[in-house]
Design an enzyme around this catalytic site. Structure first.
Site, PDB file in Angstrom:
ATOM      1  N   GLY A 160       0.857  -1.191   0.000  1.00 40.33           N
ATOM      2  CA  GLY A 160       0.000   0.000   0.000  1.00 40.33           C
ATOM      3  C   GLY A 160       0.888   1.233   0.000  1.00 40.33           C
ATOM      4  O   GLY A 160       1.976   1.228  -0.578  1.00 40.33           O
ATOM      5  N   ARG A 161       0.455   2.263   0.691  1.00 42.96           N
ATOM      6  CA  ARG A 161       1.215   3.527   0.681  1.00 42.96           C
ATOM      7  C   ARG A 161       2.633   3.334   1.205  1.00 42.96           C
ATOM      8  O   ARG A 161       3.599   3.731   0.575  1.00 42.96           O
ATOM      9  CB  ARG A 161       0.510   4.567   1.561  1.00 42.96           C
ATOM     10  CG  ARG A 161      -0.754   5.086   0.976  1.00 42.96           C
ATOM     11  CD  ARG A 161      -1.422   6.066   1.922  1.00 42.96           C
ATOM     12  NE  ARG A 161      -2.810   6.185   1.552  1.00 42.96           N
ATOM     13  CZ  ARG A 161      -3.768   5.359   1.962  1.00 42.96           C
ATOM     14  NH1 ARG A 161      -3.494   4.392   2.796  1.00 42.96           N
ATOM     15  NH2 ARG A 161      -4.997   5.508   1.547  1.00 42.96           N
ATOM     16  N   ILE A 162       2.731   2.710   2.380  1.00 51.05           N
ATOM     17  CA  ILE A 162       4.060   2.596   3.001  1.00 51.05           C
ATOM     18  C   ILE A 162       4.919   1.588   2.243  1.00 51.05           C
ATOM     19  O   ILE A 162       6.083   1.853   1.949  1.00 51.05           O
ATOM     20  CB  ILE A 162       3.929   2.246   4.501  1.00 51.05           C
ATOM     21  CG1 ILE A 162       3.214   3.394   5.236  1.00 51.05           C
ATOM     22  CG2 ILE A 162       5.292   1.981   5.116  1.00 51.05           C
ATOM     23  CD1 ILE A 162       2.805   3.104   6.667  1.00 51.05           C
ATOM     24  N   SER A 241       4.523  -2.353  11.010  1.00 53.77           N
ATOM     25  CA  SER A 241       3.066  -2.289  10.778  1.00 53.77           C
ATOM     26  C   SER A 241       2.317  -2.340  12.108  1.00 53.77           C
ATOM     27  O   SER A 241       2.055  -1.284  12.707  1.00 53.77           O
ATOM     28  CB  SER A 241       2.628  -3.392   9.815  1.00 53.77           C
ATOM     29  OG  SER A 241       2.836  -4.681  10.363  1.00 53.77           O
ATOM     30  N   ARG A 242       2.019  -3.533  12.590  1.00 51.93           N
ATOM     31  CA  ARG A 242       1.384  -3.697  13.903  1.00 51.93           C
ATOM     32  C   ARG A 242       1.987  -4.936  14.552  1.00 51.93           C
ATOM     33  O   ARG A 242       2.181  -5.953  13.888  1.00 51.93           O
ATOM     34  CB  ARG A 242      -0.127  -3.904  13.757  1.00 51.93           C
ATOM     35  CG  ARG A 242      -0.922  -2.646  13.557  1.00 51.93           C
ATOM     36  CD  ARG A 242      -1.050  -1.817  14.854  1.00 51.93           C
ATOM     37  NE  ARG A 242      -1.854  -0.639  14.655  1.00 51.93           N
ATOM     38  CZ  ARG A 242      -1.405   0.543  14.252  1.00 51.93           C
ATOM     39  NH1 ARG A 242      -0.116   0.704  13.992  1.00 51.93           N
ATOM     40  NH2 ARG A 242      -2.209   1.563  14.103  1.00 51.93           N
ATOM     41  N   GLU A 271       2.928  -3.221  24.073  1.00 51.25           N
ATOM     42  CA  GLU A 271       3.746  -2.009  24.164  1.00 51.25           C
ATOM     43  C   GLU A 271       3.341  -1.241  25.419  1.00 51.25           C
ATOM     44  O   GLU A 271       2.144  -1.088  25.653  1.00 51.25           O
ATOM     45  CB  GLU A 271       3.524  -1.135  22.928  1.00 51.25           C
ATOM     46  CG  GLU A 271       3.971  -1.822  21.639  1.00 51.25           C
ATOM     47  CD  GLU A 271       3.629  -1.028  20.378  1.00 51.25           C
ATOM     48  OE1 GLU A 271       3.245   0.152  20.494  1.00 51.25           O
ATOM     49  OE2 GLU A 271       3.728  -1.594  19.291  1.00 51.25           O
ATOM     50  N   HIS A 290       7.857   2.161  18.916  1.00 49.43           N
ATOM     51  CA  HIS A 290       6.733   2.619  18.078  1.00 49.43           C
ATOM     52  C   HIS A 290       6.907   4.095  17.679  1.00 49.43           C
ATOM     53  O   HIS A 290       6.093   4.944  18.027  1.00 49.43           O
ATOM     54  CB  HIS A 290       5.398   2.409  18.813  1.00 49.43           C
ATOM     55  CG  HIS A 290       4.228   2.327  17.867  1.00 49.43           C
ATOM     56  ND1 HIS A 290       3.149   1.517  18.082  1.00 49.43           N
ATOM     57  CD2 HIS A 290       3.972   2.964  16.690  1.00 49.43           C
ATOM     58  CE1 HIS A 290       2.275   1.656  17.089  1.00 49.43           C
ATOM     59  NE2 HIS A 290       2.766   2.542  16.227  1.00 49.43           N
TER      60      HIS A 290
HETATM   61  P1  NAD Z   1      -2.407   0.843   3.138  1.00 50.56           P
HETATM   62  O1  NAD Z   1      -3.827   0.567   3.464  1.00 50.56           O
HETATM   63  O2  NAD Z   1      -2.089   1.921   2.142  1.00 50.56           O
HETATM   64  O3  NAD Z   1      -1.714  -0.505   2.613  1.00 50.56           O
HETATM   65  C1  NAD Z   1      -1.895  -1.744   3.216  1.00 50.56           C
HETATM   66  C2  NAD Z   1      -1.653  -2.812   2.153  1.00 50.56           C
HETATM   67  O4  NAD Z   1      -1.701  -4.077   2.798  1.00 50.56           O
HETATM   68  C3  NAD Z   1      -2.715  -2.825   1.050  1.00 50.56           C
HETATM   69  O5  NAD Z   1      -2.119  -2.780  -0.221  1.00 50.56           O
HETATM   70  C4  NAD Z   1      -3.461  -4.130   1.296  1.00 50.56           C
HETATM   71  O6  NAD Z   1      -3.938  -4.702   0.098  1.00 50.56           O
HETATM   72  C5  NAD Z   1      -2.369  -4.973   1.925  1.00 50.56           C
HETATM   73  N1  NAD Z   1      -2.878  -6.134   2.637  1.00 50.56           N
HETATM   74  C6  NAD Z   1      -4.066  -6.299   3.290  1.00 50.56           C
HETATM   75  N2  NAD Z   1      -4.147  -7.552   3.777  1.00 50.56           N
HETATM   76  C7  NAD Z   1      -3.007  -8.186   3.431  1.00 50.56           C
HETATM   77  C8  NAD Z   1      -2.516  -9.496   3.627  1.00 50.56           C
HETATM   78  N3  NAD Z   1      -3.232 -10.438   4.254  1.00 50.56           N
HETATM   79  N4  NAD Z   1      -1.289  -9.795   3.146  1.00 50.56           N
HETATM   80  C9  NAD Z   1      -0.550  -8.880   2.492  1.00 50.56           C
HETATM   81  N5  NAD Z   1      -0.977  -7.612   2.244  1.00 50.56           N
HETATM   82  C10 NAD Z   1      -2.185  -7.288   2.712  1.00 50.56           C
HETATM   83  O7  NAD Z   1      -1.685   1.137   4.509  1.00 50.56           O
HETATM   84  P2  NAD Z   1      -0.278   1.850   4.757  1.00 50.56           P
HETATM   85  O8  NAD Z   1      -0.463   3.327   4.824  1.00 50.56           O
HETATM   86  O9  NAD Z   1       0.711   1.309   3.789  1.00 50.56           O
HETATM   87  O10 NAD Z   1       0.041   1.347   6.248  1.00 50.56           O
HETATM   88  C11 NAD Z   1       0.243  -0.037   6.534  1.00 50.56           C
HETATM   89  C12 NAD Z   1       0.135  -0.283   8.020  1.00 50.56           C
HETATM   90  O11 NAD Z   1       1.219   0.354   8.685  1.00 50.56           O
HETATM   91  C13 NAD Z   1      -1.113   0.343   8.676  1.00 50.56           C
HETATM   92  O12 NAD Z   1      -2.241  -0.489   8.610  1.00 50.56           O
HETATM   93  C14 NAD Z   1      -0.691   0.611  10.099  1.00 50.56           C
HETATM   94  O13 NAD Z   1      -1.153  -0.405  10.956  1.00 50.56           O
HETATM   95  C15 NAD Z   1       0.835   0.597  10.038  1.00 50.56           C
HETATM   96  N6  NAD Z   1       1.408   1.884  10.476  1.00 50.56           N
HETATM   97  C16 NAD Z   1       2.305   1.869  11.509  1.00 50.56           C
HETATM   98  C17 NAD Z   1       2.873   3.066  11.936  1.00 50.56           C
HETATM   99  C18 NAD Z   1       3.888   3.085  13.045  1.00 50.56           C
HETATM  100  O14 NAD Z   1       4.022   4.101  13.704  1.00 50.56           O
HETATM  101  N7  NAD Z   1       4.663   2.033  13.233  1.00 50.56           N
HETATM  102  C19 NAD Z   1       2.494   4.263  11.329  1.00 50.56           C
HETATM  103  C20 NAD Z   1       1.613   4.236  10.284  1.00 50.56           C
HETATM  104  C21 NAD Z   1       1.070   3.032   9.851  1.00 50.56           C
END
Ligand code: NAD
Length: 325
Positions: A160-162, A241-242, A271, A290
């Site tokens: 996705g975005r990240i 991610s989480r 955490e 985190h």
């Molecule tokens: P996003 O929604 O843009 O992308 C998530 C991607 O994961 C999507 O392309 C989706 O299709 C894919 N996905 C869903 N289920 C899946 C699976 N079973 N297997 C593989 N891929 C799968 O989200 P993002 O902006 O890229 O952020 C990702 C995650 O990062 C968030 O959900 C959030 O929990 C985490 N995050 C953590 C922090 C931190 O401080 N550590 C900060 C921001 C986000």
């Protein structure tokens, strides 16, 4: 007398995400009352949120439970001030016809940078070298095993975005990029330099694995015993991610058996990390508290967007980022 429109922030992380001083004044100029506080149990949260028009939560504490949501009397929108919304009972909100928004893009580059930092640490062991020196140990073997990123294989779980921001950053390293994302087709993944593979193939072929999927029922403990058994013994795993995407007990068991090479974890199942967590034993595990989204730009983006969402709801406009369409 009409009740003022109220937006209530029920809980936030005061170390990195204290609301900026401008927000109350800016909303007040439009006629919105802004309240912020630390209400860290569902009961305390309900006491301030019951009569709010917009309820916001920045922390990832599970305060907006089914029971709390059922008792919100005026709520027209719930906002999770962050990307992941696993801490909000979205199904309950949907049942009560309350839209839930997240703020999906406030920290994309920030988290991608942190992912790269953890990846680099796995190659050069900077945290360990610094730790040893401070402990009075000048021993250059702390840098071993030194590895090159170039020519390796990086597996991204989620693009996705990240995930995409990480893919853009690693382009210069001439890596093979494997992607497991069941919701994207091979063509889309190829646009970001990746090859679409099933999770098992990614686990077997990758030298580095980085998780960028949301926490859902499907991704809870996505990496567990069966998955670690398939990985290369030298594999390095990054998780920004989480925490619960990785089964920590299984990771510890795999580290003990020498089945995985190491890990860089910004998120954990619990955490702060408990004092007796076995993860503390491993030199080859680098843990950060985190902080993937700690840049001041992320904080500013977050509260700018919060302000815009509140004003959208106040003005009967549809806010962006509604999760439960
Ligand atoms: P996003 O929604 O843009 O992308 C998530 C991607 O994961 C999507 O392309 C989706 O299709 C894919 N996905 C869903 N289920 C899946 C699976 N079973 N297997 C593989 N891929 C799968 O989200 P993002 O902006 O890229 O952020 C990702 C995650 O990062 C968030 O959900 C959030 O929990 C985490 N995050 C953590 C922090 C931190 O401080 N550590 C900060 C921001 C986000």
């Amino acid at each position: 007398m009409t009740t003022p429109f109220k937006a209530v922030l029920i809980d936030y992380d005061e170390e990195l995400f204290t609301p900026p001083a401008w927000i109350g004044g800016e909303l007040a100029r439009s006629g919105v009352e802004w309240l912020e506080g630390q209400h860290r149990t569902p009961e305390l949260a309900l006491a301030v949120a019951r009569e709010a028009d917009v309820v916001l939560v920045q922390s990832v504490r599970p305060l907006l439970t089914r029971s709390v949501i059922a008792q919100l009397e005026r709520c027209r929108c719930i906002v999770r001030l962050g990307v992941g919304y696993d801490s909000v009972d979205v199904a309950a909100a949907t049942a009560h016809q309350i839209p839930v928004c997240n703020v999906p893009a406030y920290c994309t580059d920030d988290v991608a940078d942190h992912t790269i930092a953890l990846l680099m640490d796995s190659l050069r062991h900077l945290a360990r070298q610094d730790r040893w020196i401070r402990d009075g140990r000048w021993d250059r073997r702390a840098a071993r095993p030194t590895r090159l990123l170039q020519g390796g294989t990086l597996g991204l779980i989620g693009l996705g975005r990240i995930g995409r921001a990480v893919a853009r950053r690693v382009r210069g390293f001439e890596l093979t990029l494997l992607v497991s994302d069941p919701y994207l087709d091979a063509e889309t993944i190829a646009q970001f330099g990746g090859q679409k593979v099933e999770l098992d193939e990614l686990l077997q072929r990758s030298d580095f694995i980085s998780a960028h999927c949301p926490l859902t029922d499907e991704t809870y403990h996505l990496l567990s015993h069966r998955e670690f058994e398939q990985m290369k013994e030298t594999v390095f795993i990054v998780n920004t991610s989480r925490g619960p995407v990785i089964d920590e007990a299984a990771l510890v068991a795999a580290l003990r058996r020498g089945q995985v090479g190491g890990a860089g974890l910004d998120v954990l199942e619990q955490e702060p990390l408990p004092p007796d967590s076995p993860l503390r034993e491993f030199e080859q595990v680098t843990i950060t508290p985190h902080v993937s989204a700690c840049a001041p730009e992320s904080q500013e983006n977050l509260y700018r967007t919060a302000c815009e969402i509140v004003l959208d709801v106040y003005n009967n406009r549809r806010p962006p980022g509604i999760i439960n369409q």
